[in-house]
Design an enzyme around this catalytic site. Structure first.
Site, PDB file in Angstrom:
ATOM      1  CB  ILE A 573       9.880   1.010   2.510  1.00 37.09           C
ATOM      2  CG1 ILE A 573       9.847   0.575   1.197  1.00 37.09           C
ATOM      3  CG2 ILE A 573       8.665   2.025   2.878  1.00 37.09           C
ATOM      4  CD1 ILE A 573       8.648   0.070   0.400  1.00 37.09           C
ATOM      5  CB  THR A 654       5.420  -5.126   7.550  1.00 40.99           C
ATOM      6  OG1 THR A 654       4.006  -5.205   7.661  1.00 40.99           O
ATOM      7  CG2 THR A 654       6.084  -4.606   8.822  1.00 40.99           C
ATOM      8  CE  LYS A 678       1.325  -4.078  -3.274  1.00 45.73           C
ATOM      9  NZ  LYS A 678       2.481  -3.201  -3.072  1.00 45.73           N
ATOM     10  CD  GLU A 705      -1.632   8.479  -2.877  1.00 43.24           C
ATOM     11  OE1 GLU A 705      -2.060   7.715  -3.542  1.00 43.24           O
ATOM     12  OE2 GLU A 705      -2.648   9.570  -2.838  1.00 43.24           O
ATOM     13  CB  VAL A 708      -2.103   2.368  -5.710  1.00 48.27           C
ATOM     14  CG1 VAL A 708      -1.979   2.056  -7.461  1.00 48.27           C
ATOM     15  CG2 VAL A 708      -3.179   1.209  -5.177  1.00 48.27           C
ATOM     16  N   GLY A 763      18.235  -4.446 -10.258  1.00 42.14           N
ATOM     17  CA  GLY A 763      17.391  -4.539  -9.093  1.00 42.14           C
ATOM     18  C   GLY A 763      16.207  -3.994  -9.414  1.00 42.14           C
ATOM     19  CG  ASP A 777       2.989  -5.505  -6.481  1.00 36.28           C
ATOM     20  OD1 ASP A 777       2.857  -5.515  -5.309  1.00 36.28           O
ATOM     21  OD2 ASP A 777       3.344  -4.741  -7.085  1.00 36.28           O
ATOM     22  CE  LYS A 781       1.534  -1.705  -6.799  1.00 41.42           C
ATOM     23  NZ  LYS A 781       2.765  -1.660  -7.533  1.00 41.42           N
ATOM     24  N   GLY A 898      10.368   2.007  -5.970  1.00 45.92           N
ATOM     25  CA  GLY A 898      11.719   2.456  -5.158  1.00 45.92           C
ATOM     26  C   GLY A 898      11.446   3.050  -3.738  1.00 45.92           C
TER      27      GLY A 898
END
Ligand code: ADP
Ligand code: ASP
Ligand code: MG
Length: 921
Positions: A573, A654, A678, A705, A708, A763, A777, A781, A898
């Site tokens: 990312i 990270t 998060k 932002e 989530v 993937g 996860d 959120k 993604g």
């Protein structure tokens, strides 16, 4: 024409008489001595002031000027016979070439070309000594008077430098003439330095005489080169023309009327449309060689410009013009197109050594513009110093236009005289400054509190000891009686001056200045704002000076939305974000005035730091080549502590809770934080609340932002609803791209485990699909949205439907898990069939129920026409049911996972930050 004997008598006459060099009037010499000198016009003669030492103080000035000028090298006409009047005015253009412009033979040729290309009718060209030569000459004096006999070698170097330059440039007679003069001068200097060596002391006059030779040589070299090109020109030893009176503060005051007369006289005997004149050097009224002091050639040019009433004075140097701050200290400095005379004066007085401070006064008198230009970059138009035009006055009301530039003076000390006995006692200031004057110290700025309780002023550091002693002694009694409490010296100070014609009278400018200093954590020791309205001066500690300069400069000159960024975690990312930044940076800067500078990138092992911004087209290579061992504190200090970019943001890419634990501290230090991580918002509740409370109290921003739904506007939509007074009833959504894919594709055609394997293959899952199937996860959120909506819940308060079958939770590896997963397919097939039978689909959702104050992560069934049932691929979908959106929930749908979309979400937070900081929308 001159006789040989005359020339010999001149050259072999004792150098300069001791009286003359000591600045004392000499005994009148026999008048018969003068004609010999005056007639010594053989061109090979050195232009030694020996010819002029026998000045008769008793002679009237006009007589004096008649006798002095006659030693000019190439006077080829009989003085008495032909006198040409000096035409003054617009036909003259004056140029001055600084030391670097004439630094070597090639450069001298270049200067000659520039002079020849100037199509002005008449040109007077002032030249400095070749670069470093004046320093070399001062060094000769230092060596000789400290009885260091290496001065002999140092003098050889001076000779060699000029000899080799001449060999490059000249030939034939010209070369012989120049070399013979040079040899003569060097011999004289040798004798003189020997005398200084023996005496162990050089008077100021000796020094001035010696150091001025650099200009004599460079001017002659240039004039030979121009002549060689077939252009008629004369060279002028300005000691014959410029008459200046020494003052006691290392300055000289030109005697304009006398100099003008001498110039007229000189010209009448040396008429030419191109004159090459020495900068820096002049004579006293007693014809003692002197100088205009360090960097004085600019001043020479200005005086010449004024004497000639020239059209323009062009000062050629090695920078594109006057910068808004010293370009060696502030990389961001910009060229100023125009400056008023006052602004230029203030800039140079306060240390912008691109111009000698006294250059302005002579030209200002006749409204002659000065243009500063770069000899190495002729395409730059330079800076024009002139009377401000009316249109510029109305130019704009932007804050920036009120501050033109910043300059600094180092090596100062502050002296603070304090005491209750000062108030209302007339004469205190006069007594203080009287004492300062007695030791000959130069007061650079003064500040007095209106309570009259203290007077504080800055003097050069080297003078402060004497000043302090003088004050102690002058006020001994007052100190003893307690009327004065102290005479305090604060060493290691610098002055920072902000200059701008209208700044002091414009509300808000000084507030902005001090605000910038405060933000950079710089302590201001003293302030002075004169009534001149041209400058505000602050004294700071020397160690803070460059930081202070950069901080104030950036506040006024950089785009208000220049943001220093630190990227933490250049993984998938992070590196995607860096790519997006790289591609978009230029557009943002040009079109939106948003200047994003990545000042550092840190991974867990190595980090890359940059002073002005990392070149994002090759950050990976740079990190490899120049990376240093990662150190988060050092990293943050670097990104935030650069001092010249007003805003800092750290972007945490990270998923690390240790990095997240620093947010509070960073925000407290005024560092904005943007993250898709998060961990902070889903961590312990008390820490979360503390963080958000801090965010609300300060103007420091914390955006998340992308925590989530990646780039989908989920947090911002929720905020928008809350801030506009809507009441949230329920938030329900498919928050996991992976689980979205699995349930969208688990339609009965393939088994559950086959679909999971397919997702893994594509993937879409984490390397171990259990990380997705466990639901943690999604749980994070949900807690983020629950907290955002006002619920005070811990992560553990959110029950999670864990899709990893109980027996497989402890399987050793992902492979083993995948192998065993088909054993549980039957249970899933059954669930699916039951749902189908009821006309429904299976979905895995997160829910925040504001009515019941709870949240949950669960596998649910939805009617076939429900929006959640229509989903495809890895899309996320979130439905907000609120008082306003009760019947039809507000739905946000789109790809929610993604690297590209997540990085895009972070990027839009960065732009949101820029707009909060004032970027245009
Ligand atoms: P010269 O020998 O041509 O007279 P100087 O060294 O005296 O040149 O002056 C030019 C230098 O002044 C530049 O190289 C630059 O480093 C320095 N300087 C300091 N402040 C400024 C400023 N505000 N704008 C431009 N140059 C500056
Ligand atoms: N050569 C002199 C100096 O270096 C004067 C000048 O260049 O302006 O100080
Ligand atoms: Mg200079």
């Amino acid at each position: 024409m001159a006789s040989l004997s005359a020339s010999i008598s001149c050259r072999s006459s004792p150098l300069v008489s001791p009286q003359a060099l000591l600045g004392e009037p000499e005994e009148p010499r026999k008048r018969s001595h003068f004609p010999a000198c005056r007639r010594s016009v053989l061109s090979h003669l050195p232009r030694s002031p020996a010819c002029r030492v026998g000045v008769l103080p008793s002679l009237r000035r006009r007589d004096l000027s008649k006798t002095i000028h006659a030693s000019v090298t190439d006077v080829s006409v009989d003085i008495a016979m032909k006198e040409v009047q000096l035409p003054k005015g617009e036909t003259w253009s004056v140029h001055k070439f600084g030391g670097t412009c004439v630094g070597n033979s090639q450069r001298i040729k270049n200067v000659a070309n520039i002079v020849m290309k100037d199509d002005s009718e008449r040109k007077l060209v002032v030249v400095s000594a070749m670069s470093k030569v004046t320093d070399m000459m001062y060094d000769l004096i230092d060596k000789a008077q400290s009885r260091d006999d290496t001065y002999v070698f140092a003098l050889d170097n001076v000779l060699e430098k000029h000899r080799s330059t001449a060999l490059d440039l000249l030939e034939g007679n010209d070369l012989a003439t120049f070399l013979s003069q040079l040899d003569g001068d060097i011999n004289n200097l040798k004798a003189m330095l020997r005398a200084i060596y023996i005496a162990g002391h050089a008077t100021e006059s000796f020094t001035d005489f010696v150091v001025g030779h650099g200009e004599l040589w460079s001017a002659q070299l240039l004039s030979f080169v121009i002549k060689k090109n077939g252009v008629h020109c004369k060279w002028m030893d300005t000691r014959e023309v410029l008459i200046v009176c020494p003052t006691n503060s290392d300055q000289v005051d030109p005697d304009f009327p006398e100099s003008e007369q001498r110039l007229e006289k000189w010209y009448s005997q040396n008429p030419s449309k191109t004159i090459i004149a020495t900068g820096f050097i002049a004579s006293t009224p007693y014809n003692i060689p002197t100088t205009l002091k360090r960097d004085g050639s600019d001043f020479s040019a200005a005086i010449m410009g004024a004497l000639l009433r020239a059209r323009q004075v062009t000062i050629w140097t090695d920078v594109d013009g006057v910068y808004s701050a010293d370009p060696r200290k502030v990389g961001e400095a910009v060229i100023l197109k125009t400056l008023s005379y006052q602004e230029a004066w203030e800039m140079s007085y306060f240390g912008a050594n691109v111009l000698h401070p006294r250059t302005i006064i002579p030209v200002m008198r006749y409204d002659i513009p000065i243009v500063i230009r770069n000899i190495f970059n002729l395409s730059a138009t330079g800076t024009k110093i002139c009377r401000p035009s009316v249109s510029e006055d109305d130019d704009s009301h932007k804050l920036e236009s009120y501050v033109k530039g910043f300059a600094t003076i180092d090596n100062l000390a502050l002296v603070n005289v304090e005491g209750t006995g000062m108030a209302g006692v007339p004469g205190t200031a006069s007594a203080i400054f009287g004492a300062v004057k007695d030791v000959g110290a130069n007061v650079i700025m003064i500040s007095q509190a209106s309570s009259e309780h203290s007077v504080c002023f800055a003097v050069p550091e080297k003078e402060v000891e004497a000043v302090a002693e003088a004050l102690q002694s002058r006020f001994r009694q007052a100190l003893h009686a307690g009327r004065l409490s102290k005479v305090q010296v604060i060493p290691n100070c610098s002055i920072l001056a902000a200059v701008g014609q209208k700044m002091a009278s414009t509300p808000g400018v000084s507030a902005t200045l001090f605000n910038a200093l405060a933000k950079a954590n710089i302590n201001v020791r003293a302030i002075a704002q004169g009534c001149s309205e041209y400058n505000i001066t602050v004294v700071v500690m020397r160690d803070d000076c460059i930081r202070a300069l950069r901080a104030v400069h950036s506040r006024f000159y950089l785009s208000r939305t220049t943001i220093a960024m630190g990227i933490i975690g250049p993984g998938l990312i992070g590196s995607t974000l860096l790519e997006q930044l790289r591609d978009q940076a230029a557009v943002l800067k040009e079109e939106f005035n948003i200047d994003l500078r990545v000042m550092g990138i840190t991974g867990s092992r190595s980090m890359l730091l940059s002073e002005a911004g990392i070149d994002l087209s090759k950050w990976k290579e740079l990190l490899k080549e120049k990376g240093e061992v990662a150190d988060l504190e050092k990293f943050v200090q670097h990104v935030h502590g650069n001092g010249f970019i007003p805003n800092t943001v750290l972007v945490d890419c990270t998923a690390d809770s240790v990095v997240a634990s620093h947010y509070y501290n960073w925000l407290r230090r005024g560092i904005h934080v943007i993250t898709p991580n998060k961990k902070a918002n889903s961590g312990p509740l008390d820490q979360y609340l503390k963080l958000r409370a801090l965010q609300r109290q300060s103007y420091t921003h914390y955006f998340y932002e992308a925590t989530v739904g990646a780039g989908l506007p989920i947090v911002s939509t929720l905020r928008g609803l809350l801030e506009t007074g809507d009441k949230i009833l329920r938030i329900e959504g498919i928050f996991s791209g992976t689980l979205s894919y699995i349930f969208n594709n688990f339609t009965g055609k393939r088994s559950f485990s086959e679909v999971v394997a397919e997702a893994k293959q594509a993937g879409y899952t984490e390397p171990d699909p259990r990380d997705d199937l466990s639901g943690t996860d999604v749980q994070r959120k949900v807690i983020i949205l629950a907290r955002e909506s006002g619920l005070k819940l811990e992560l553990s308060d959110i029950p999670v439907d864990n899709l990893v079958p109980e027996p497989l939770r402890t399987s050793a590896s992902a492979e083993e898990f995948m192998k065993k997963l088909p054993q549980f397919d039957q249970k899933w097939t059954k669930k699916l069939e039951e749902a189908k039978a009821a006309g429904k689909v299976l979905r895995y959702v997160g829910v925040v129920d504001l009515l019941k104050h709870r949240g949950a992560v669960e596998q649910q069934t939805y009617e076939k026409d429900h929006p959640f049932a229509q989903l495809s691929g890895t899309d996320n979908i979130i439905a907000f049911t609120t008082t306003r959106y009760r019947e039809q929930p507000l739905i946000v749908r789109g790809p929610g996972a993604g690297a590209q979309v997540t990085a895009g979400g972070i990027f839009s937070d960065i732009l949101r930050l820029a707009s909060y900081l004032g970027a245009p929308s």
